[in-house]
Design an enzyme around this catalytic site. Structure first.
Site, PDB file in Angstrom:
ATOM      1  N   GLU A 134       5.244  -5.144   7.041  1.00 37.12           N
ATOM      2  CA  GLU A 134       4.530  -4.070   7.736  1.00 37.12           C
ATOM      3  C   GLU A 134       5.077  -3.814   9.137  1.00 37.12           C
ATOM      4  O   GLU A 134       4.981  -2.703   9.648  1.00 37.12           O
ATOM      5  CB  GLU A 134       3.026  -4.397   7.823  1.00 37.12           C
ATOM      6  CG  GLU A 134       2.284  -4.302   6.488  1.00 37.12           C
ATOM      7  CD  GLU A 134       2.257  -5.597   5.691  1.00 37.12           C
ATOM      8  OE1 GLU A 134       3.100  -6.489   5.934  1.00 37.12           O
ATOM      9  OE2 GLU A 134       1.382  -5.716   4.816  1.00 37.12           O
ATOM     10  N   GLU A 163      -0.387  -9.465  -0.440  1.00 39.47           N
ATOM     11  CA  GLU A 163      -1.776  -9.817  -0.106  1.00 39.47           C
ATOM     12  C   GLU A 163      -2.654  -9.846  -1.365  1.00 39.47           C
ATOM     13  O   GLU A 163      -3.497 -10.720  -1.527  1.00 39.47           O
ATOM     14  CB  GLU A 163      -2.323  -8.821   0.927  1.00 39.47           C
ATOM     15  CG  GLU A 163      -1.628  -8.984   2.276  1.00 39.47           C
ATOM     16  CD  GLU A 163      -1.945  -7.861   3.249  1.00 39.47           C
ATOM     17  OE1 GLU A 163      -1.674  -6.690   2.918  1.00 39.47           O
ATOM     18  OE2 GLU A 163      -2.477  -8.145   4.323  1.00 39.47           O
ATOM     19  N   ALA A 214       0.865  -1.183   0.000  1.00 40.00           N
ATOM     20  CA  ALA A 214       0.000   0.000   0.000  1.00 40.00           C
ATOM     21  C   ALA A 214       0.901   1.233   0.000  1.00 40.00           C
ATOM     22  O   ALA A 214       2.063   1.164   0.411  1.00 40.00           O
ATOM     23  CB  ALA A 214      -0.887  -0.021   1.229  1.00 40.00           C
ATOM     24  N   GLY A 250       0.710  -5.096   1.053  1.00 40.83           N
ATOM     25  CA  GLY A 250      -0.539  -5.209   0.292  1.00 40.83           C
ATOM     26  C   GLY A 250      -0.334  -5.829  -1.080  1.00 40.83           C
ATOM     27  O   GLY A 250      -1.262  -6.422  -1.645  1.00 40.83           O
TER      28      GLY A 250
HETATM   29  N1  DAK Z   1       4.586   3.255  -0.790  1.00 36.61           N
HETATM   30  C1  DAK Z   1       4.950   4.409  -1.385  1.00 36.61           C
HETATM   31  N2  DAK Z   1       6.051   4.553  -2.140  1.00 36.61           N
HETATM   32  C2  DAK Z   1       6.835   3.470  -2.295  1.00 36.61           C
HETATM   33  C3  DAK Z   1       6.529   2.216  -1.717  1.00 36.61           C
HETATM   34  C4  DAK Z   1       5.328   2.126  -0.934  1.00 36.61           C
HETATM   35  N3  DAK Z   1       4.905   0.978  -0.370  1.00 36.61           N
HETATM   36  N4  DAK Z   1       7.500   1.343  -2.038  1.00 36.61           N
HETATM   37  C5  DAK Z   1       8.374   2.017  -2.812  1.00 36.61           C
HETATM   38  N5  DAK Z   1       7.984   3.293  -2.973  1.00 36.61           N
HETATM   39  C6  DAK Z   1       8.640   4.356  -3.722  1.00 36.61           C
HETATM   40  C7  DAK Z   1       9.870   4.849  -2.987  1.00 36.61           C
HETATM   41  O1  DAK Z   1       9.515   5.803  -1.993  1.00 36.61           O
HETATM   42  C8  DAK Z   1      10.658   5.459  -4.127  1.00 36.61           C
HETATM   43  O2  DAK Z   1      10.107   6.716  -4.425  1.00 36.61           O
HETATM   44  P1  DAK Z   1      11.060   8.039  -4.584  1.00 36.61           P
HETATM   45  O3  DAK Z   1      11.837   8.113  -3.346  1.00 36.61           O
HETATM   46  O4  DAK Z   1      11.890   7.705  -5.795  1.00 36.61           O
HETATM   47  O5  DAK Z   1      10.075   9.136  -4.795  1.00 36.61           O
HETATM   48  C9  DAK Z   1      10.350   4.515  -5.292  1.00 36.61           C
HETATM   49  O6  DAK Z   1       9.156   3.846  -4.936  1.00 36.61           O
HETATM   50  C10 DAK Z   1      11.454   3.479  -5.505  1.00 36.61           C
HETATM   51  O7  DAK Z   1      11.665   2.822  -4.265  1.00 36.61           O
HETATM   52  P2  DAK Z   1      13.120   2.675  -3.602  1.00 36.61           P
HETATM   53  O8  DAK Z   1      13.993   3.824  -3.972  1.00 36.61           O
HETATM   54  O9  DAK Z   1      12.889   2.427  -2.133  1.00 36.61           O
HETATM   55  O10 DAK Z   1      13.646   1.355  -4.328  1.00 36.61           O
HETATM   56  P3  DAK Z   1      14.658   0.282  -3.766  1.00 36.61           P
HETATM   57  O11 DAK Z   1      14.941  -0.619  -4.919  1.00 36.61           O
HETATM   58  O12 DAK Z   1      15.799   0.915  -3.047  1.00 36.61           O
HETATM   59  O13 DAK Z   1      13.823  -0.542  -2.642  1.00 36.61           O
HETATM   60  C11 DAK Z   1      11.894  -1.724  -1.782  1.00 36.61           C
HETATM   61  C12 DAK Z   1      12.724  -1.286  -3.055  1.00 36.61           C
HETATM   62  C13 DAK Z   1      10.615  -2.397  -2.290  1.00 36.61           C
HETATM   63  C14 DAK Z   1      12.699  -2.711  -0.962  1.00 36.61           C
HETATM   64  C15 DAK Z   1      11.566  -0.446  -0.927  1.00 36.61           C
HETATM   65  O14 DAK Z   1      10.990   0.546  -1.794  1.00 36.61           O
HETATM   66  C16 DAK Z   1      10.611  -0.730   0.180  1.00 36.61           C
HETATM   67  O15 DAK Z   1      10.974  -1.250   1.247  1.00 36.61           O
HETATM   68  N6  DAK Z   1       9.335  -0.327   0.013  1.00 36.61           N
HETATM   69  C17 DAK Z   1       8.304  -0.425   1.031  1.00 36.61           C
HETATM   70  C18 DAK Z   1       7.820  -1.852   1.161  1.00 36.61           C
HETATM   71  C19 DAK Z   1       6.787  -1.974   2.262  1.00 36.61           C
HETATM   72  O16 DAK Z   1       7.043  -1.668   3.453  1.00 36.61           O
HETATM   73  N7  DAK Z   1       5.571  -2.435   1.928  1.00 36.61           N
HETATM   74  C20 DAK Z   1       4.456  -2.549   2.851  1.00 36.61           C
HETATM   75  C21 DAK Z   1       3.638  -1.269   2.845  1.00 36.61           C
HETATM   76  S1  DAK Z   1       2.333  -1.267   4.083  1.00 36.61           S
HETATM   77  C22 DAK Z   1      -5.323  -1.576   4.537  1.00 36.61           C
HETATM   78  C23 DAK Z   1      -4.934  -2.879   4.436  1.00 36.61           C
HETATM   79  C24 DAK Z   1      -3.626  -3.186   4.072  1.00 36.61           C
HETATM   80  C25 DAK Z   1      -2.708  -2.196   3.862  1.00 36.61           C
HETATM   81  C26 DAK Z   1      -3.106  -0.915   3.986  1.00 36.61           C
HETATM   82  C27 DAK Z   1      -4.406  -0.587   4.331  1.00 36.61           C
HETATM   83  N8  DAK Z   1      -6.672  -1.239   4.970  1.00 36.61           N
HETATM   84  C28 DAK Z   1      -7.587  -2.343   5.280  1.00 36.61           C
HETATM   85  C29 DAK Z   1      -7.178   0.061   4.883  1.00 36.61           C
HETATM   86  C30 DAK Z   1      -1.335  -2.556   3.484  1.00 36.61           C
HETATM   87  C31 DAK Z   1      -0.245  -1.956   4.002  1.00 36.61           C
HETATM   88  C32 DAK Z   1       1.054  -2.099   3.349  1.00 36.61           C
HETATM   89  O17 DAK Z   1       1.202  -2.712   2.316  1.00 36.61           O
END
Ligand code: DAK
Length: 259
Positions: free
Chosen positions: A133, A113, A66, A110
């Protein structure tokens, strides 16, 4: 219909390909994308010519979760009111036609998921699955703790969810999270071939088979087997069963009409 965050194509008869398309954010799932995904699913559900869906991302990311930037400042009340993931998720969970996830690169949070809500996942060798997360001080929120545990077992699910480690494609295949792993340049070809096969079957039989496998997660063995027997019997009410069996006997290709 044109979308800003999705590319929707019909690569072959009966197959719809939905590509998540926010490359600048590794396909992070924001409310616009989820809204559009809901609309694309509604359109595919209503369109009788669609017999199988494929959901994919890019080589680098299926979806990195997400959109953290969109969520970061939200309050409990905002999250409750907005509930931005649930609409699209319900549509995918309740989608009656088969959906294959074609996963390359990151499928995190997400994104993982979303892939697990599909009927099965075919992954490229570069796929990386994770529920990170915990790193953000939250938990999976759209089925990750439940589906991952059912698919890969408690030990691996606890390990991944509590440490935030990613699982690579080979481990995901060993653990039963994905059905096949192929080289990245063969991913779409392989998935579209599988989707084409499904699209060529009786859509009624496909729907019933999907329902039966899903029932295995929701019922006891005795109830599931009884349901299977009843649905098996009921398939003999359709023209497609007559056509399928006649085609076998006559050594020809069946022409399933969904009747
Ligand atoms: N959200 C927003 N931007 C993201 C992102 C994300 N999840 N993942 C990557 N990006 C963006 C980065 O910020 C970066 O943007 P700029 O800085 O260039 O503007 C761009 O994508 C490239 O990412 P990186 O520079 O970080 O690339 P790397 O190759 O160095 O790293 C990575 C790739 C995938 C390891 C890293 O980006 C990373 O750790 N990303 C976050 C992964 C994460 O934590 N995912 C879980 C998110 S929480 C809900 C139910 C469920 C959910 C929500 C609500 N409800 C019932 C309402 C779910 C929650 C989640 O999924």
């Amino acid at each position: 219909m044109t979308y800003q965050t999705l590319i929707v194509e019909t690569p072959s008869e009966g197959v719809t390909l939905i590509r998540l398309n926010r490359p600048e954010a590794l396909n992070a799932l924001n409310s616009q994308l989820l809204d559009e995904l809901g609309q694309a699913l509604d359109a595919a559900a209503l369109d009788e010519t669609v017999r199988c869906l494929v959901l994919t991302g890019s080589d680098r990311a299926f979806a990195a979760g997400a959109d953290i930037k969109e969520m970061s400042d939200k309050s409990y009340a905002d999250m409750m009111k907005l509930d931005f993931f649930t609409g699209a998720a319900r549509k995918l969970e309740q989608f009656r036609k088969p959906v294959i996830a074609a996963v390359s690169g990151y499928a995190l949070g997400g994104g993982c998921e979303l892939a697990m809500m599909c009927d099965f996942i075919i992954a490229s060798e570069t796929a990386k699955f994770g529920q990170p997360e915990i790193n953000l001080g939250v938990s999976p929120g759209i089925g990750g703790t439940q589906r991952l545990t059912r698919f890969v077992g408690k030990a691996k699910a606890m390990d991944m969810i509590l440490t935030a480690r990613m699982m690579d494609a080979a481990e995901a295949e060993r653990a039963g999270l994905v059905s096949r792993v192929v080289p990245v340049d063969k991913l779409l070809e392989t998935v579209l071939e599988a989707a084409g096969k499904i699209a060529g079957h009786s859509p009624l039989a496909v729907m019933m088979n999907k329902e039966l496998v899903e029932a295995a997660y929701e019922t006891t063995l005795t109830t599931g087997v009884a349901l299977e027997r009843r649905l098996f019997h009921s398939l003999f009410a359709f023209e497609d069963q007559k056509e399928g069996m006649a085609a076998f006997v006559e050594k020809r290709k069946p022409d399933f009409r969904g009747r």
